[in-house]
Design a protein around this motif. Structure first.
Motif, short mmCIF file in Angstrom:
data_model
loop_
_atom_site.label_atom_id
_atom_site.label_comp_id
_atom_site.label_asym_id
_atom_site.label_seq_id
_atom_site.Cartn_x
_atom_site.Cartn_y
_atom_site.Cartn_z
N SER A 1 0.82 -1.21 0.00
CA SER A 1 0.00 0.00 0.00
C SER A 1 0.86 1.26 0.00
N THR A 2 1.98 1.23 0.73
CA THR A 2 2.83 2.44 0.70
C THR A 2 3.51 2.56 -0.67
N TRP A 3 3.83 1.44 -1.30
CA TRP A 3 4.36 1.46 -2.66
C TRP A 3 3.35 2.12 -3.62
N LEU A 4 2.09 1.74 -3.50
CA LEU A 4 1.06 2.32 -4.37
C LEU A 4 0.94 3.82 -4.13
N MET A 5 1.08 4.23 -2.87
CA MET A 5 1.06 5.67 -2.58
C MET A 5 2.17 6.40 -3.33
N VAL A 6 3.34 5.74 -3.42
CA VAL A 6 4.48 6.36 -4.10
C VAL A 6 4.26 6.41 -5.60
N ARG A 7 3.77 5.32 -6.15
CA ARG A 7 3.78 5.14 -7.59
C ARG A 7 2.57 5.74 -8.32
N ILE A 8 1.48 5.92 -7.61
CA ILE A 8 0.24 6.26 -8.30
C ILE A 8 -0.35 7.53 -7.72
N GLU A 9 -1.00 8.29 -8.58
CA GLU A 9 -1.69 9.49 -8.11
C GLU A 9 -3.20 9.25 -8.16
N GLY A 10 -3.94 10.03 -7.37
CA GLY A 10 -5.39 9.99 -7.48
C GLY A 10 -6.03 8.89 -6.66
N GLY A 11 -7.15 8.36 -7.16
CA GLY A 11 -8.02 7.48 -6.41
C GLY A 11 -7.33 6.31 -5.73
N VAL A 12 -6.53 5.59 -6.50
CA VAL A 12 -5.88 4.41 -5.92
C VAL A 12 -4.97 4.82 -4.76
N ALA A 13 -4.24 5.91 -4.97
CA ALA A 13 -3.30 6.35 -3.94
C ALA A 13 -4.05 6.72 -2.66
N ASP A 14 -5.19 7.37 -2.80
CA ASP A 14 -5.99 7.72 -1.62
C ASP A 14 -6.45 6.49 -0.88
N ARG A 15 -6.91 5.51 -1.66
CA ARG A 15 -7.38 4.30 -1.00
C ARG A 15 -6.22 3.52 -0.40
N ALA A 16 -5.08 3.54 -1.10
CA ALA A 16 -3.91 2.83 -0.57
C ALA A 16 -3.54 3.37 0.80
N ARG A 17 -3.72 4.68 0.96
CA ARG A 17 -3.42 5.30 2.26
C ARG A 17 -4.35 4.73 3.34
N LYS A 18 -5.60 4.48 2.95
CA LYS A 18 -6.54 3.91 3.93
C LYS A 18 -6.25 2.45 4.23
N TRP A 19 -5.67 1.73 3.22
CA TRP A 19 -5.31 0.33 3.48
C TRP A 19 -4.06 0.26 4.35
N ALA A 20 -3.18 1.23 4.20
CA ALA A 20 -1.88 1.17 4.89
C ALA A 20 -2.08 1.20 6.40
N PHE A 21 -3.06 1.97 6.84
CA PHE A 21 -3.22 2.14 8.29
C PHE A 21 -3.52 0.84 9.03
N PRO A 22 -4.61 0.12 8.66
CA PRO A 22 -4.85 -1.16 9.36
C PRO A 22 -3.72 -2.17 9.17
N ALA A 23 -3.09 -2.15 8.00
CA ALA A 23 -1.98 -3.08 7.78
C ALA A 23 -0.86 -2.81 8.78
N LEU A 24 -0.58 -1.53 8.99
CA LEU A 24 0.47 -1.16 9.94
C LEU A 24 0.11 -1.60 11.35
N VAL A 25 -1.11 -1.34 11.76
CA VAL A 25 -1.54 -1.70 13.12
C VAL A 25 -1.45 -3.22 13.32
N LEU A 26 -1.92 -3.97 12.32
CA LEU A 26 -1.88 -5.44 12.44
C LEU A 26 -0.44 -5.94 12.46
N LEU A 27 0.41 -5.31 11.63
CA LEU A 27 1.82 -5.74 11.62
C LEU A 27 2.45 -5.49 12.98
N LEU A 28 2.12 -4.35 13.61
CA LEU A 28 2.67 -4.07 14.94
C LEU A 28 2.20 -5.10 15.95
#
Lengths: 334, 466
Positions: free
Chosen positions: A175-202
Motif C-alpha cells: 500500500s505504501t508502494w502504491l502511494m508512491v507510484r500512483i496518483e489519485g483514487g488508488v493512492a488515496d485508497r492505498a493510504r486507507k489500506w496502509a493504516f490497518p496493515a500497519l496496526v496489524l503488523l505491529l
C-alpha cells in the motif's frame, strides 16, 4: 578466514532473503490488496505499477534458496523436506500470480479468473512464506544430519500467526508502494489500506517478541541477559519510534517516507530475527559451521557474488530509475 | 494405499521438467530472434522489423512468464524432493546453479522489464541492448544448466570425502567431457525450435493472405536460419553421440537396444521391442553393419552391450530406445524440410508452392517434440544413477512420506493443466491476431491490402478467427 566463511555466507543469504522480502514484498502486497481495487481501471493501474519489476524481484527468492544450497547444503537438505508442503504451496501460489501478469491483459475482457489468480496466488505465497519462517524458528527435528520429523511438523499456531503476519506486512509494503507510484483514487485508497496493515503488523511484531522468548529459553537468554540487554533494548524502542513515524507519514500524505518507514520496520524485524537465531542455520541444533559447504565451494561462489552482486544491484537500480515517477493511467502493458 | 516416494518424486520431476523445458527452449530462440529484428530495424530503419519485434515480444512475454514460474519450481525441487542429492553433491552442483542465478537469471529477469515496458521510456538503442542482454541471459542459463547436467552424466574433478562429493578442480567440473557438445546441441535445438514456430506462423499468414510483408520476412529469416542450423545440428548430435559412446557406453547400448557386447558387426536396429526379461529384442528389423559404422566408425567394430553391466545398473531400455528414435526421426524430417525449402527458394518457387508452405505451417511443434524426446533419452539413459557412478536415484530422495509427494504431484498436474492450457491458448490467440497493432481494424486493412504476388492459396487456407 575459513572460520568466517560460513558467517559471511550467512550474512549474504540473510541479505538476499531480506532483499527478496522487501522487493517481492511490495509486489506481493499489491496482489494481496488487489481485490480491494474498486474498478477495472484501478486494478489495471495497480498491476501496472509492479509489472516491470516482479520478475527481477522474484529472482532474489531463487538466490536465497540457491544460496542456501550453495553455502549450506546440509541445512538446505534438512529445511526443504521439513517445509515440503508450505514450500510447494508457495511455489503453486507464485505460479498463479506470476502468469496472471501477462494472462490478465491478454485474456481481456475475460480475465476474472486471472484477477482471482493474482490475488489468491499472492496471498497463498505470502502465507506459506510465513509458515516456513515460523516453522524454521520453532525448530526442526534432526537425527544424524537428516530431517526426521513428520510432514505437518511445520504447522503450529505460531507458524499460522507468522503466515498472517507476512500477509499484513506485505500489504503494508504494497500500500505504501502504491502511494508512491500512483496518483489519485488508488493512492488515496492505498493510504486507507496502509493504516490497518500497519496496526496489524505491529500487533504481530509484539506477539512474536513475546512468544519466541517464552517458548525458547535460549532466545530469552540472548535478549534479556547482561551484557546484551544494555544494547538490545534499543531494538524494540527504535521499532516503536519507526512505527510511530510511519503512522504519521501515512496520515500526512508523505508517500516516500511512509514507504521508507515500512521498509525500515521490516529491516528491524530481520535484525531481531538475526539476533534471536544466530548462529543457528537449523534451529535448535545445527549452526552455520555445522552445515557449511566445504571452503572450496563457498569461496568459488563467493568470488562470483563479489563480482556479480554489485553489477546486479547497479542494473536493478537502473531499471527502477527508468520506470521512476508517477505511473500515468493506461501506461504499462506493452 | 502405499506410495513409493522415489517413483512419485521421479514422476513429479519428469512432469515438471517436461513442461518447463518447452518454454526456455522457445524463449532462448525467441529472445535472440527479437534482438536480431531490433538490430535490423536500427540498422535499416525499416518499420517492418520494428513491428515484428513488438509482435513477437508479446508472445515472448507470455512464454517467458510460464518459463519463469515453472523454473522456480525446479530450483526448489532439488531440495524438497531430492534432499539427499542436494546434500551429497551440493558442494559441486549448487555453485553451478548459483552462478546461473548470478549471471543469467538476474540479467534476463531485470532487463525483461525494459524489454516489455520500456518502449516509450528508453531510446531504441537502449531497448535493443536490453533485448540483447535478455537473449544473452537465456543462453547463459542454458550454459550453466547443461554444465551441471553434464557433470551428473559423467562426474569429474571431484573426490568423495565422508560420503559427499568435494570439488577439486572447477574448470574440470564446469567443462566436463560431455559438456561442449551437449551445450552446442541444446542451444542449437532451441534456435531450431523457435525458427520452426516462426516459419509456421509466417507460412500461415501467407496462406491466409494476411500480413504479407511480415510473413515473407518471417519465412525467409526462419528458413534461412534453418538451412544453416539443421545440418549443423546433425553434426552436433553426432558429436554428442560419440561423446556419450565414449563416456556412457551403457546409455548408448540402451539407445541402440544393443544387448550383446561381443556381437560383431553390430546391426542397426531400425525397429524392435526391447525385452528386458529375455535380454534381447522382439521382432527386430535390423540393417547389418550400420551400428558398427555409427558408433565405432569401422565396418566390423563392436561396442559394449547392455549385458556387459549387471541388470541393476541398466537404464530402462525401451523408453531410451524409443525416445532416441523419435528424436532422430524428427531430425530427419526437419532435414528433409529444409532441403526441400532450400531447393524451392533456389528455384524462386518458395512462395508459389502452396503445398510446401501448408506443410510447414503445421510443423511448429516439431522442435518441442524433438527436445522432449532428446531430454528423455539423456535423462532416462542415465538411470539408475542420478549422478553417474556416484549416487543412485533411489538413494537421492528426500525423507518425505509418499503421501505428501502424491498430494503435491496431483496439485502440480491440476495447476500445470490449468495454467499451461490457458497459456498455449493465449499464445495461439496472439499468433492468430498477427503482427499489427491490437486494434481489429488495422489487421483487417492489412488483409485487404493489394498483394503484389498472385497466389491462390489464400482463399482455401485457414480463415482468420477460426
Amino acid at each position: 578466514m575459513e572460520h568466517y566463511l560460513p558467517v559471511i555466507w550467512g550474512g549474504l543469504i540473510g541479505t538476499a532473503i531480506t532483499l527478496y522480502v522487501l522487493l517481492d514484498g511490495f509486489d506481493l502486497g499489491v496482489g494481496i490488496l488487489f481485490p480491494f481495487g474498486k474498478s477495472e481501471a484501478e486494478r489495471d493501474h495497480m498491476m501496472n505499477s509492479v509489472a516491470p519489476f516482479w520478475d527481477g524481484n522474484e529472482t532474489w527468492l531463487i538466490l536465497g534458496g540457491g544460496g542456501l544450497w550453495v553455502a549450506f547444503p546440509s541445512a538446505y537438505a534438512i529445511i526443504m523436506p521439513a517445509m515440503y508442503i508450505p514450500v510447494i504451496l508457495m511455489l503453486l501460489g507464485l505460479i498463479f500470480r506470476g502468469v496472471a501478469f501477462e494472462f490478465r491483459f491478454v485474456s481481456k475482457p475475460h480475465h476474472r479468473l486471472w484477477d482471482f489468480a493474482f490475488a489468491a496466488g499472492s496471498i497463498v505465497a505470502a502465507f506459506c512464506q510465513g509458515l516456513v519462517l515460523g516453522g524454521v524458528l520453532s525448530g526442526i527435528d534432526v537425527v544424524d544430519g537428516k530431517f526426521a520429523g513428520g510432514p505437518f511438523d511445520f504447522l503450529s499456531p505460531f507458524g499460522i500467526m507468522c503466515g498472517f503476519g507476512m500477509i499484513v506486512g506485505y500489504a503494508l509494503l504494497g500500500s505504501t508502494w502504491l502511494m508512491v507510484r500512483i496518483e489519485g483514487g488508488v493512492a488515496d485508497r492505498a493510504r486507507k489500506w496502509a493504516f490497518p496493515a500497519l496496526v496489524l503488523l505491529l500487533a504481530f511484531i509484539v506477539a512474536v517478541s513475546i512468544w519466541t522468548p517464552l517458548i525458547h529459553p535460549h532466545i530469552a537468554d540472548r535478549w534479556f541477559s547482561a551484557p546484551n540487554i544494555y544494547v538490545l533494548w534499543l531494538v524494540p524502542v527504535v521499532t516503536a519510534l519507526v512505527a510511530l513515524f510511519a503512522m504519521r507519514k501515512i496520515d500526512g500524505h508523505h508517500p516516500l517516507s511512509a514507504f521508507a518507514a515500512s521498509v525500515a520496520l521490516f529491516l528491524l524485524c530481520f535484525l531481531g530475527l538475526g539476533i534471536s537465531t544466530f548462529p543457528y542455520m537449523v534451529p535448535p541444533t545445527l549452526t552455520v559451521w555445522d552445515t557449511a559447504a566445504v571452503p572450496a565451494s563457498q569461496l568459488f561462489t563467493l568470488f562470483g557474488v563479489l563480482v556479480m552482486l554489485p553489477i546486479i544491484l547497479l542494473y536493478t537500480a537502473f531499471v527502477y530509475w527508468t520506470f521512476r515517477g508517477k505511473l500515468q493511467p493506461g501506461e504499462g502493458y506493452h | 494405499m502405499d506410495f513409493d516416494p522415489v517413483l512419485l518424486s521421479r514422476i513429479q520431476f519428469a512432469f515438471t521438467v517436461t513442461f518447463h523445458i518447452i518454454f526456455p527452449s522457445f524463449t532462448i530462440g525467441l529472445a535472440a530472434w527479437i534482438a536480431t529484428l531490433e538490430g535490423m530495424w536500427l540498422w535499416s530503419k525499416n518499420e517492418r522489423y520494428h513491428k515484428l519485434a513488438r509482435f513477437w515480444t508479446k508472445i515472448f512475454a507470455v512464454s517467458f512468464g510460464m518459463g519463469v514460474v515453472s523454473g522456480v519450481v525446479l530450483s526448489y525441487q532439488f531440495g524438497t524432493n531430492w534432499s539427499e542429492y542436494s546434500r551429497v553433491v551440493g558442494n559441486v552442483v549448487a555453485p553451478l546453479i548459483g552462478y546461473e542465478v548470478l549471471t543469467a537469471f538476474f540479467l534476463e529477469a531485470t532487463f525483461l522489464g525494459i524489454m516489455l515496458f520500456g518502449w516509450n521510456r528508453v531510446p531504441p538503442w537502449l531497448h535493443f541492448t536490453a533485448s540483447v542482454l535478455v537473449a544473452l541471459g537465456t543462453a547463459m542459463s542454458a550454459f550453466w544448466i547443461l554444465s551441471a547436467n553434464s557433470w551428473m552424466q559423467y562426474p569429474v574433478g571431484y573426490s568423495m570425502q565422508n560420503g559427499v562429493a568435494v570439488p577439486e578442480d572447477w574448470l574440470e567440473i564446469i567443462f566436463s567431457p560431455t559438456f561442449p557438445t551437449r551445450f552446442a546441441h541444446m542451444l542449437t535445438a532451441a534456435y531450431i525450435t523457435t525458427a520452426f514456430v516462426v516459419l509456421a506462423a509466417g507460412a500461415r499468414y501467407w496462406l491466409q493472405g494476411r500480413h504479407i510483408d511480415h510473413a515473407e520476412t518471417m519465412i525467409k529469416m526462419a528458413l534461412g536460419l534453418l538451412i544453416v542450423l539443421v545440418p549443423l545440428q546433425m553434426e552436433f548430435g553426432d558429436q554428442s553421440g560419440m561423446k556419450v559412446a565414449e563416456y556412457q557406453p551403457t546409455k548408448v547400448a540402451a539407445m541402440e537396444a544393443h544387448w550383446d557386447g561381443n556381437e560383431s558387426p553390430v546391426p542397426f536396429v531400425l525397429f524392435a521391442w526391447p525385452n528386458e526379461e529375455t535380454e534381447s529384442n522382439d521382432f527386430a528389423i535390423t540393417i547389418p553393419h550400420v551400428a558398427s559404422m555409427l558408433i565405432t566408425r569401422t565396418w566390423d567394430g563392436k561396442f559394449p552391450g547392455l549385458k556387459d553391466v549387471p541388470a541393476e545398473d541398466r537404464p530402462p531400455v525401451a523408453p531410451v530406445f524409443f525416445s532416441f528414435r523419435i528424436m532422430v526421426g524428427l531430425g530427419l524430417i526437419m532435414l528433409a524440410t529444409v532441403v526441400v525449402g532450400a531447393v524451392l527458394w533456389w528455384r524462386r518457387r518458395l512462395f508459389s508452392t502452396g503445398l510446401y508452405l501448408k506443410t510447414v505451417s503445421y510443423m511448429w511443434p516439431i522442435g518441442f517434440l524433438a527436445i522432449v524426446a532428446g531430454w528423455y533419452t539423456t535423462e532416462i539413459g542415465r538411470q539408475p544413477w542420478v549422478v553417474h557412478g556416484v549416487l543412485r536415484t533411489a538413494d537421492a530422495v528426500s525423507p518425505v512420506p509418499g503421501g505428501s509427494v502424491a498430494t503435491t504431484l496431483a496439485l502440480f498436474v491440476i495447476v500445470y493443466g490449468i495454467v499451461f492450457s490457458f497459456g498455449i491458448y493465449y499464445i495461439n490467440r496472439l499468433l492468430r491476431r498477427g503482427p499489427e497493432p491490437t486494434g481489429e481494424g488495422s489487421s483487417e486493412s492489412s488483409a485487404r491490402r493489394p498483394i503484389s504476388f498472385a497466389h491462390d492459396a489464400g482463399r482455401d487456407a485457414i480463415q482468420p478467427g477460426e
